[in-house]
Design a protein around this motif. Sequence first.
Motif, PDB file in Angstrom:
ATOM      1  N   UNK A 245       0.856  -1.188   0.000  1.00  0.00           N
ATOM      2  CA  UNK A 245       0.000   0.000   0.000  1.00  0.00           C
ATOM      3  C   UNK A 245       0.894   1.241   0.000  1.00  0.00           C
ATOM      4  N   UNK A 246       0.718   2.167  -0.956  1.00  0.00           N
ATOM      5  CA  UNK A 246       1.592   3.338  -1.022  1.00  0.00           C
ATOM      6  C   UNK A 246       1.335   4.356   0.082  1.00  0.00           C
TER       7      UNK A 246
ATOM      8  N   UNK B 287       7.250   4.919  -9.868  1.00  0.00           N
ATOM      9  CA  UNK B 287       6.151   4.631  -8.946  1.00  0.00           C
ATOM     10  C   UNK B 287       6.602   4.264  -7.551  1.00  0.00           C
ATOM     11  N   UNK B 288       7.737   4.786  -7.118  1.00  0.00           N
ATOM     12  CA  UNK B 288       8.229   4.496  -5.769  1.00  0.00           C
ATOM     13  C   UNK B 288       7.435   5.294  -4.740  1.00  0.00           C
ATOM     14  N   UNK B 289       6.968   4.630  -3.695  1.00  0.00           N
ATOM     15  CA  UNK B 289       6.215   5.304  -2.642  1.00  0.00           C
ATOM     16  C   UNK B 289       7.101   5.555  -1.426  1.00  0.00           C
ATOM     17  N   UNK B 290       6.726   6.562  -0.631  1.00  0.00           N
ATOM     18  CA  UNK B 290       7.459   6.844   0.599  1.00  0.00           C
ATOM     19  C   UNK B 290       7.410   5.649   1.542  1.00  0.00           C
ATOM     20  N   UNK B 291       6.317   4.871   1.480  1.00  0.00           N
ATOM     21  CA  UNK B 291       6.167   3.737   2.398  1.00  0.00           C
ATOM     22  C   UNK B 291       7.209   2.658   2.131  1.00  0.00           C
ATOM     23  N   UNK B 292       7.637   2.511   0.875  1.00  0.00           N
ATOM     24  CA  UNK B 292       8.695   1.543   0.557  1.00  0.00           C
ATOM     25  C   UNK B 292      10.027   2.003   1.145  1.00  0.00           C
ATOM     26  N   UNK B 293      10.352   3.288   0.986  1.00  0.00           N
ATOM     27  CA  UNK B 293      11.574   3.812   1.592  1.00  0.00           C
ATOM     28  C   UNK B 293      11.525   3.655   3.110  1.00  0.00           C
TER      29      UNK B 293
END
Length: 272
Positions: free
Chosen positions: A55-56, A119-125
């Motif tokens: 989930x982003x 499409x990189x989300x802050x949640x992945x970082x």
Amino acid sequence: MSQQPTTPRLRPLPMLGVVVLAVLMLVVWSVVTDSAHRSRSRTPVELPTAEAPPDPGVEPPTIRLLPSDAAVRSPDNRPQQQLAGWAASMSEELDIPRPALEAYGYAASALEVTRPKCGLSWSVLAGVAAVESRHGRHGGAELDRTGRTSEPIRGLPLDGRDGVMLIRDTDNGKLDGDLVFDRAVGPFQFIPTTWKEWGTDADGDGVADPDDIDDAAMAAGHYLCASGGDLRDADRFWEALLDYNASRSYGQDVLDHADYYGRKSRRLSARR
């Protein structure tokens, strides 16, 4: 003549009673063992096993990108602070330091402009940093308002023992302080050779510093986008994570954290 006491004979249980008793015993055993298993495997945030992509989460607001020739010398002028309100609304409940959350949001927003197909989300970082260093808090370190760690975060020497890679010193100890072997550095745990290629000055202070979570988050974003391409695709997402760290369990841990942060941020936003 006195009679000897006789031992009472046990009457056999009906077959139905035997079956019921056996079922009850199995239920009790299942509950006990399941409880024991859950008590051993519980994680601090009760993470589920998520599927890629995660989930982003609640998107950060639109930002003004830092010009490439800018010099931001004051901590109060960090471009990441454009997201101060967004980060403050979630920081405590997500258990992510505010400077770290600002760094993740800024990196994701900047990459949405510079690498729109990623499409990189802050949640992945946030998921990567949670696994690598607890958002810059590994070993008791803390983040100051500039995003720097109070103490250097260094990995084990990459000496080839105990399943780690063998990487002899490549930077004369400049980044990691080790003149014999390389070590992973900072909140995103970059090894010196990778930082040399991807290191970024994201906060405009004139230095690309892996111990600064602003710089490290942006560098990690560029690295993941270059490795995976479109991270909204499950296969590409996994390809990027395994390139960052070639461990499926590591990737799943990052994914679970990322999905947790994304979903929880949405719940927090819905309450307001």
